[in-house]
Design a protein around this motif. Structure first.
Motif, PDB file in Angstrom:
ATOM      1  N   TRP A  76      44.141  19.625  33.383  1.00  0.00           N
ATOM      2  CA  TRP A  76      43.282  20.728  33.745  1.00  0.00           C
ATOM      3  C   TRP A  76      44.032  21.771  34.554  1.00  0.00           C
ATOM      4  O   TRP A  76      43.688  22.946  34.544  1.00  0.00           O
ATOM      5  N   LYS A  81      44.150  24.169  28.995  1.00  0.00           N
ATOM      6  CA  LYS A  81      42.817  24.633  28.615  1.00  0.00           C
ATOM      7  C   LYS A  81      42.890  25.928  27.826  1.00  0.00           C
ATOM      8  O   LYS A  81      42.127  26.162  26.898  1.00  0.00           O
ATOM      9  N   LYS A  82      43.874  26.774  28.188  1.00  0.00           N
ATOM     10  CA  LYS A  82      44.081  28.023  27.439  1.00  0.00           C
ATOM     11  C   LYS A  82      44.493  27.709  26.003  1.00  0.00           C
ATOM     12  O   LYS A  82      43.959  28.282  25.058  1.00  0.00           O
ATOM     13  N   TRP A  83      45.442  26.792  25.864  1.00  0.00           N
ATOM     14  CA  TRP A  83      45.920  26.425  24.522  1.00  0.00           C
ATOM     15  C   TRP A  83      44.793  25.827  23.697  1.00  0.00           C
ATOM     16  O   TRP A  83      44.648  26.092  22.515  1.00  0.00           O
ATOM     17  N   TYR A  84      44.005  24.997  24.368  1.00  0.00           N
ATOM     18  CA  TYR A  84      42.921  24.305  23.675  1.00  0.00           C
ATOM     19  C   TYR A  84      41.895  25.318  23.169  1.00  0.00           C
ATOM     20  O   TYR A  84      41.447  25.264  22.026  1.00  0.00           O
ATOM     21  N   LEU A  85      41.582  26.254  24.046  1.00  0.00           N
ATOM     22  CA  LEU A  85      40.622  27.289  23.667  1.00  0.00           C
ATOM     23  C   LEU A  85      41.165  28.099  22.490  1.00  0.00           C
ATOM     24  O   LEU A  85      40.438  28.374  21.526  1.00  0.00           O
ATOM     25  N   ASN A  86      42.452  28.471  22.577  1.00  0.00           N
ATOM     26  CA  ASN A  86      43.080  29.211  21.473  1.00  0.00           C
ATOM     27  C   ASN A  86      42.918  28.454  20.170  1.00  0.00           C
ATOM     28  O   ASN A  86      42.513  29.014  19.151  1.00  0.00           O
ATOM     29  N   THR A  87      43.275  27.168  20.205  1.00  0.00           N
ATOM     30  CA  THR A  87      43.228  26.363  18.991  1.00  0.00           C
ATOM     31  C   THR A  87      41.811  26.298  18.451  1.00  0.00           C
ATOM     32  O   THR A  87      41.572  26.422  17.247  1.00  0.00           O
ATOM     33  N   LEU A  88      40.863  26.111  19.365  1.00  0.00           N
ATOM     34  CA  LEU A  88      39.473  25.990  18.954  1.00  0.00           C
ATOM     35  C   LEU A  88      38.990  27.284  18.303  1.00  0.00           C
ATOM     36  O   LEU A  88      38.362  27.272  17.237  1.00  0.00           O
ATOM     37  N   ILE A  89      39.320  28.414  18.942  1.00  0.00           N
ATOM     38  CA  ILE A  89      38.904  29.700  18.386  1.00  0.00           C
ATOM     39  C   ILE A  89      39.503  29.890  17.001  1.00  0.00           C
ATOM     40  O   ILE A  89      38.802  30.212  16.037  1.00  0.00           O
ATOM     41  N   ASN A 240      49.022  27.563  20.641  1.00  0.00           N
ATOM     42  CA  ASN A 240      47.993  26.560  20.403  1.00  0.00           C
ATOM     43  C   ASN A 240      48.446  25.245  21.039  1.00  0.00           C
ATOM     44  O   ASN A 240      49.546  25.158  21.589  1.00  0.00           O
TER      45      ASN A 240
END
Lengths: 294, 532
Positions: A76, A81-89, A240
């Motif tokens: 955390w 979290k930034k990478w995760y959000l990128n990947t999710l988007i 990502n």
């Protein structure tokens, strides 16, 4: 288990059908158990390692000596979290756009008859034979001129993943071909437009293939590394998960980041696992459905 | 359907536009003063003695920059840049974006697209030549170079030099290897002898771990022990022009014999992973980066010292090591003022105070001579062992051809598979052949014409040089005998060759004894002998 036909060994003749069934089932199950252990061990190891808090490097044992959430909490505090959000988007947007394009494409090619339909299909088949990797450098240049690299890699990657999606129509076109045309015609006679035929007749019948298309469209960007790395190089904000976490495997990092890396791996696997669990019954149906009639 | 498609297209366009607008980075607010005509390289890093009069107006301003450093020092670097902003006398303010990019990947990332790369970036020294070739490094100014040379370890300065010019700032000098050991297994009196250490490991059923199967970096240890060298020469553009390598020599054979003593042990393990102490290792040869891992596992049993010696034919050889470093480079800039400002920042970030801070925060060994003498640095077990190893036998890792690593690592497995001395020699021969084949000739050598044949006591294995004279290529006078045959070829290869009847023609046969010059006339492609 076809034991009723001419048993070969004398041993078998003395056994009842039930006994020999039990034996062959036992053997098959033992085999299956062994195979599933072989397949599952890496995943179990990763999960266990991610809960190990007594040390952060690779060790020679699997079961942690001290359990805890420290690695997940550490995650955390990184860019994870930034990478995760990128990947999710990227994965979600790609999944939606690509599914729409693929389904429209398949419907068109399956139901409409227009000039150059066959040549178009052949052309796309040939085009699909060129390895996508070859286009990497030129795509990078194009995206760079559009300003879609590095920190803006997310829209850039979406654009790339979506751009050629029309060519992946084969499986779903095959499935649509199996739906009788008379259904379309009946609907048309009742006054439905072409679009209404697709929404109200074809798609409800083709649910498995829709699910299959969404899943494949989601998975490709979710796990991409090579292209994502090339586009987002050196800029944490555009990476990502795969690219970002790869940095933790550097020689001078791995000693401090190994268990955190495992924790990241587990988090990455969660949505995919849930998605598959919910949709798996459609998935198999979808893949084989189109095979009935090409 | 059409509406949806139209919406999709519009969406895609919006994406593109949105990204475009957010990408336009504001240009640095430059000082109004007239831009000096100096090239960035010359301007870069000039320590102006009276900055108030001269430097301030030229390079003062706010600059947006990107800095690439290893993950471990991202926060520290941000703080150091803040310190620079508040303390520098030039009126420079940097708006820095500090990104975590590993030093091992820096070159790959930079070369992908130099224009989009970090303005200041750190890299391991083995990538130096590639970066110079890719034009990703800007030269240091004369004064900056002087300062760097006098303040830093000479080995590190050599690693940042190509031709006679410095292209990077030394960041650390700790990229070498030494030996970690488990004090509870290895008695202190055995530490100097490879044979005894191997015996101790076998007795305790613990591994002796050194990565000789897969890494030329560690293999070189044995060769340096016997005094072998592999020196590569680069020109000012970072191209490799020649090599002086004697791994395939009597000394090299002694080296592989020493290596054989280790790799033949059943308790030998090819790894440089410090975590090996958790899985049955008593000795691991690796570097300072493993210190935290090893001390976490061994605690008070951690020992670190220089590498041992091995004995061949009654003589002891102290195992050597590479002494490598990390460097910080400044990307060439179109704006000369920005370049000058960046060079000042790089000099600050690699200066004495910044290196010491980095040592205190993450334990990186300084390349700065004053820092190396610092008591705190001397007291660090890993750095003390490294310095001890450096003092005993180490070779500064200069510029090494990228292919060398792959060629030399094969020695490891070849030696392991060898059963006798001939096998060991074969390993060295393989290495030598690969190095020779690798070395590409210079353009001039590729262009050059030569005579070859069964002439002057040679048998189609020696090229006699020719010189150009008015459209002809002429050899030195050669003493030829009747019946001898010869041809003329280019670049010492048969790709382009001439015989009596032109390109790829038949051999020219000497008809009578005498001293001749061989003449190839390019106007009519004729090959003739002319009496000298």
């Amino acid at each position: 288990m076809k034991n009723e036909t001419a048993p070969a060994g004398s041993l078998k003749r003395h056994m009842g059908l039930k006994a020999s069934n039990t034996i062959s089932n036992t053997i098959i199950y033992i085999l299956l158990v062994i195979m599933s252990i072989v397949w599952l061990i890496p995943f179990i190891c990763i999960v266990l390692q991610s809960f190990r808090v007594e040390s952060t490097w690779q060790v020679g044992y699997v079961i942690p000596k001290q359990w805890g959430w420290k690695n997940y909490i550490d995650l955390w505090h990184t860019d994870f979290k930034k990478w995760y959000l990128n990947t999710l988007i990227i994965a979600l947007v790609t999944a939606v756009i690509q599914t729409v394009i693929v389904l429209c494409m398949s419907y068109t090619l399956s139901r409409f008859r227009f000039k150059l339909r066959k040549p178009l299909m052949q052309f796309m088949l040939i085009l699909g034979m060129f390895p996508g990797m070859l286009t990497m450098i030129i795509l990078y240049r194009v995206l760079k001129d559009l300003g879609l690299t590095q920190a803006n890699a997310v829209p850039g990657l979406i654009l790339v993943y979506v751009a050629s999606s029309g060519m992946g129509y084969y499986v779903s076109k095959g499935f649509f071909d199996t739906i009788p045309k008379s259904l379309d015609e009946a609907a048309r006679v009742d006054g439905a437009t072409r679009a209404q035929v697709l929404y109200k007749i074809i798609l409800p019948l083709a649910k498995p293939i829709v699910i299959y298309t969404i899943l494949t469209a989601f998975m490709a960007p979710w796990g991409d590394f090579v292209f994502a790395r090339y586009i987002s190089f050196g800029t944490s904000a555009g990476m990502n998960v795969a690219v970002g976490m790869y940095n933790w495997l550097n020689l001078d990092q791995i000693g401090q980041c190994y268990t955190r890396f495992c924790a990241g791996g587990v988090i990455v696997a969660i949505p995919v696992t849930i998605l598959f669990m919910c949709l798996q019954k459609y998935y198999v149906e979808g893949v084989t459905g189109g095979a009935v009639k090409g | 359907m059409k509406r949806i498609l139209a919406m999709l297209l519009a969406l895609v366009m919006i994406f593109a536009l949105a990204a475009c607008s957010s990408n336009t980075t504001p240009t640095p607010t430059e000082a109004p003063a007239g831009n000096g005509a100096e090239a960035p390289a010359d301007n870069g890093g000039n320590e102006t003695p009276a900055p108030a009069n001269n430097g301030t107006s030229e390079i003062a301003g706010t600059y947006d920059i990107t800095v690439w450093v290893a993950d471990a020092i991202v926060d520290l670097t941000k703080k150091q840049i803040e310190d620079f902003n508040s303390s520098n006398e030039y009126g420079i303010t940097f708006n820095a974006t500090v990104e975590a990019v590993g030093e091992g990947d820096a070159a790959t990332n930079m070369i992908t697209d130099v224009a989009a790369g970090g303005d200041i970036f750190c890299f391991a020294q083995d990538q130096f030549a590639r970066l110079v070739q890719a034009n990703a490094l800007s030269k240091l100014g004369v004064q900056a170079a002087e300062t760097v040379k006098s303040a830093n370890d000479p080995g590190v300065v050599a690693a940042a030099t190509t031709g006679d010019e410095l292209f990077a700032y030394p960041l650390t000098s700790d990229n070498g290897y030494f030996m970690y050991y488990d004090k509870s297994v290895i008695p202190e009196e055995d530490l100097d002898s490879l044979e005894k250490l191997v015996a101790d490991c076998e007795a305790a059923n613990k591994y002796f771990s050194m990565e000789t199967d897969t890494s030329a970096w560690y293999i070189a240890s044995f060769f340096f022990a016997t005094g072998c060298h592999s020196n590569w020469v680069t020109d000012a553009d970072g191209n490799f022009i020649s090599v002086d390598d004697n791994f395939n020599s009597p000394e090299g054979l002694i080296a592989v014999k020493g290596m054989k003593k280790l790799v033949d042990s059943p308790m030998y393990l090819s790894s440089s992973d410090g975590a090996g102490f958790d899985s049955g290792c008593a000795i691991v040869v690796t570097g300072t980066w493993a210190y935290e891992t090893v001390s976490g596992i061994l605690g008070d049993n951690l020992g670190a010292t220089d590498l041992p010696s091995f004995t061949v034919d009654g003589q002891e050889y102290h195992m050597g090591s590479f002494n490598g470093c990390k460097l910080m480079g400044v990307k060439p800039q179109t704006d000369a003022n920005k370049a000058a400002a960046l060079h000042r920042l790089a000099q600050y970030l690699t200066g004495e105070a910044a290196q010491l801070e980095r040592f205190q925060a993450v334990g990186w060994g300084p390349s700065n001579l004053a820092d190396q003498a610092n008591a705190e640095v001397q007291a660090s077990p890993a750095l003390a062992a490294l310095l001890k190893q450096n003092a005993a036998c180490s070779v500064p890792q200069g510029q090494i051809h990228g292919s060398w690593w792959d060629i030399a690592k094969v020695i490891g497995t070849d030696v392991e598979n060898a059963t006798d001395e001939a096998g060991l020699q074969a390993a060295l021969d393989n290495y030598y052949n690969a190095i020779s084949a690798l070395f590409t000739m210079s353009e001039a050598e590729k262009e050059a014409w030569s005579v070859i044949g069964n002439i002057c006591g040679t048998n189609w294995d020696t090229d006699f040089p020719m010189s150009e004279a008015g459209g002809c290529f002429v050899s030195e006078p050669l003493e030829l005998h009747a019946g001898e045959e010869l041809k003329v070829r280019q670049g010492a290869s048969w790709d382009v060759n001439y015989g009596v009847n032109g390109l790829n023609g038949d051999n020219l046969v000497v008809e009578a004894d005498g001293t001749y010059t061989v003449v190839l006339d390019m106007t009519d492609e004729s090959l003739t002998l002319q009496p000298a």
